[in-house]
Write a protein that holds these residues in place. Structure first.
Motif, short mmCIF file in Angstrom:
data_model
loop_
_atom_site.label_atom_id
_atom_site.label_comp_id
_atom_site.label_asym_id
_atom_site.label_seq_id
_atom_site.Cartn_x
_atom_site.Cartn_y
_atom_site.Cartn_z
N ALA A 64 0.86 -1.18 0.00
CA ALA A 64 0.00 0.00 0.00
C ALA A 64 0.89 1.23 0.00
N TYR A 65 0.54 2.21 -0.84
CA TYR A 65 1.36 3.41 -0.93
C TYR A 65 1.23 4.25 0.33
N TYR A 66 0.07 4.18 0.93
CA TYR A 66 -0.19 4.97 2.15
C TYR A 66 -0.62 4.05 3.29
N PRO A 67 0.32 3.28 3.87
CA PRO A 67 -0.11 2.34 4.92
C PRO A 67 -0.77 3.06 6.10
N GLU A 68 -0.41 4.34 6.32
CA GLU A 68 -1.02 5.07 7.45
C GLU A 68 -2.01 6.13 6.99
N GLY A 69 -2.61 5.94 5.83
CA GLY A 69 -3.57 6.94 5.34
C GLY A 69 -2.87 7.96 4.47
N LEU A 70 -3.65 8.71 3.72
CA LEU A 70 -3.08 9.67 2.78
C LEU A 70 -2.30 10.76 3.48
N LYS A 75 -7.24 26.29 -2.76
CA LYS A 75 -7.91 25.40 -1.82
C LYS A 75 -7.22 24.05 -1.66
N GLU A 76 -6.83 23.45 -2.79
CA GLU A 76 -6.20 22.14 -2.72
C GLU A 76 -5.17 22.03 -3.84
N ALA A 77 -4.20 21.15 -3.63
CA ALA A 77 -3.26 20.80 -4.69
C ALA A 77 -2.94 19.33 -4.53
N PHE A 78 -2.87 18.63 -5.66
CA PHE A 78 -2.54 17.20 -5.57
C PHE A 78 -1.87 16.69 -6.85
N GLY A 79 -1.09 15.64 -6.68
CA GLY A 79 -0.46 14.98 -7.81
C GLY A 79 -1.26 13.73 -8.17
N THR A 80 -1.14 13.29 -9.44
CA THR A 80 -1.81 12.05 -9.86
C THR A 80 -0.81 11.15 -10.57
N GLY A 81 -0.85 9.86 -10.26
CA GLY A 81 0.03 8.89 -10.93
C GLY A 81 -0.36 7.48 -10.50
N THR A 82 0.04 6.49 -11.28
CA THR A 82 -0.35 5.11 -11.00
C THR A 82 0.10 4.63 -9.63
N ALA A 83 1.32 4.97 -9.23
CA ALA A 83 1.86 4.44 -7.97
C ALA A 83 1.05 4.92 -6.78
N ALA A 84 0.87 6.24 -6.65
CA ALA A 84 0.19 6.79 -5.46
C ALA A 84 -1.29 7.07 -5.70
N VAL A 85 -1.72 7.04 -6.94
CA VAL A 85 -3.07 7.42 -7.38
C VAL A 85 -3.26 8.94 -7.19
N ILE A 86 -3.54 9.36 -5.94
CA ILE A 86 -3.65 10.79 -5.64
C ILE A 86 -2.69 11.10 -4.51
N SER A 87 -1.88 12.14 -4.69
CA SER A 87 -0.93 12.50 -3.65
C SER A 87 -1.14 13.97 -3.27
N PRO A 88 -1.84 14.21 -2.14
CA PRO A 88 -2.12 15.60 -1.76
C PRO A 88 -0.83 16.36 -1.45
N ILE A 89 -0.81 17.63 -1.83
CA ILE A 89 0.34 18.48 -1.53
C ILE A 89 -0.03 19.35 -0.32
N GLY A 90 0.68 19.17 0.77
CA GLY A 90 0.37 19.90 2.01
C GLY A 90 1.16 21.18 2.14
N LEU A 91 2.34 21.18 1.51
CA LEU A 91 3.19 22.36 1.60
C LEU A 91 3.92 22.57 0.28
N LEU A 92 3.87 23.78 -0.20
CA LEU A 92 4.58 24.13 -1.44
C LEU A 92 5.49 25.31 -1.16
N LYS A 93 6.80 25.10 -1.37
CA LYS A 93 7.75 26.18 -1.11
C LYS A 93 8.12 26.85 -2.43
N VAL A 94 7.93 28.15 -2.47
CA VAL A 94 8.26 28.94 -3.66
C VAL A 94 9.32 29.95 -3.23
N GLY A 95 10.54 29.81 -3.73
CA GLY A 95 11.62 30.66 -3.23
C GLY A 95 11.75 30.44 -1.73
N GLU A 96 11.65 31.52 -0.95
CA GLU A 96 11.77 31.35 0.51
C GLU A 96 10.42 31.25 1.20
N THR A 97 9.34 31.33 0.41
CA THR A 97 7.99 31.31 1.00
C THR A 97 7.43 29.90 1.08
#
Ligand SMILES: *Cc1c(COP(=O)(O)O)cnc(C)c1O
Length: 354
Positions: free
Chosen positions: A166-172, A294-316
């Motif tokens: 399981a890609y997320y044994p402890e939940g997404l 509101k939300e950001a997520f990645g999609t792919g066969t391995a993880a199916v949906i991978s939510p993005i919790g933090l996005l760093k842009v430069g120093e922000t």
């Protein structure tokens, strides 16, 4: 074209604990191989015992990277049967990668049949535990014993199978990613739209530096202007901006993901406003600042949906949705995985029994 089968004399022991399968560590008893040469085209397709393949040290793939691959999964349904998720799409994409890498096209129908036969033979390797599956890796390499740059005249097509956990044994778990500023993955006119090893080789440095800084992946911008969002590591990416769900349009440098395509179809079916277009990084930053990201997520066969919790842009550091999984991401994950594992009715006709 016929398909020969040579069974292994001795079968391996199955991994004891399905909760410790991990990813890509175990391989089944058999594999499919098929050769290509100019005189015979693709020929001699067969299922043989899993094992090393012999290559001349001058084999062209080792020097010039002429290679393509695919990734899909077989799922154990609640009734014990095994199914595939949109497998024709993978073989179709393999052929479009072939076109880009000057590799002769394969027969998609024959290859899918060979895959089904291979899974049937190695059926006992398809895991039963929640979230586990059988990962399928088809790939093609140039095998000519020849040093000198040109497209190959001889190829090997191989399909191997690997039971995965399981890609997320402890939940997404939402991931932390940063916007890559130094390196580029792909540019228009390059090989970004093909699934080829070279794209990964050139992205390892960025991935490595991200991992060292405690990030899971990097977010790639377009290689030319470093202005528009393209992909996350090995996944396509979606952003929910106000009432619009945006994913970068497929315009030559982005890999056309099958999970991406399925997500778009499913979201549209539910009535969401999904838009494929150019997405400037600036727009995502502005949406974050005015509270509409509101939300950001990645999609792919391995993880199916991978939510993005933090996005760093430069120093922000932008924390998205309090760093938790968003409602749309969760709904998409639940519904896609229910169809993949055969837990709910497949109203889209995406699955196919082995
Ligand atoms: C395979 C891959 C994806 C995801 O494609 P799926 O068909 O959804 O698994 C996305 N980006 C890259 C670069 C890939 O190689």
């Amino acid at each position: 074209m016929e398909l020969k089968v040579k069974k292994a004399e001795e079968l391996k022991e199955l991994p004891e604990d399905e909760s410790k399968l991990g990813f890509g560590k175990y391989f089944t008893d058999h594999m499919f191989i098929m050769k290509y040469n100019v005189e015979n085209g693709w020929h001699d397709g067969k299922i043989v015992p899993y094992g090393p393949i012999e290559l001349d040290p001058s084999a062209m793939v080792l020097h010039y990277g002429q290679e393509v691959f695919e990734g899909l999964k077989a799922y154990r349904r609640p009734d014990g049967k095994i199914q595939l998720f949109r497998p024709q799409e993978n073989f179709k994409r393999l052929n479009s990668s072939n076109d880009r890498l000057c590799i002769p096209r394969i027969d998609e129908g024959y290859s899918l049949n060979a895959l089904k036969k291979l899974i049937e033979i190695d059926e006992r390797w398809v895991p039963y535990s929640e979230g586990c599956s059988l990962y399928i890796r088809p790939f093609i390499i140039a095998t000519d014993a020849h040093v000198g740059v040109r497209a190959g005249n001889e190829y090997l097509f191989v399909i191997i199978l690997s039971p995965v956990g399981a890609y997320y044994p402890e939940g997404l778990n939402p991931t932390k990613i940063y916007v890559e500023e130094l390196y580029a993955r792909a540019i228009k006119g390059g090989t970004g739209m093909a699934k080829t090893g070279g794209n990964y080789a050139s992205s390892l440095k960025a991935q490595d530096e991200a991992n060292k800084q405690g990030f899971t992946q990097v977010l790639w911008l377009d290689g030319a202007e470093k202005k528009y969002i393209e992909e996350v590591g090995t996944m396509n990416v979606f952003f929910i901006l106000g009432d619009e769900i945006v994913t970068p349009s497929i315009d030559g440098s982005i890999l056309p993901g099958i999970t991406r395509k399925s997500s778009i179809q499913m979201l549209k079916h539910w009535g969401y406003n999904v838009v494929e277009r150019k997405l400037p990084l600036e727009e995502v930053v502005a949406a974050y600042e005015n509270g509409t990201l509101k939300e950001a997520f990645g999609t792919g066969t391995a993880a199916v949906i991978s939510p993005i919790g933090l996005l760093k842009v430069g120093e922000t550091e932008m924390v998205i949705g309090d760093g938790l999984i968003g409602d749309v991401s969760k709904k998409l994950y639940d519904n896609l995985t229910d169809i993949q594992w055969g837990r709910s009715e497949d109203i889209f006709g995406w699955t196919e029994l082995v």
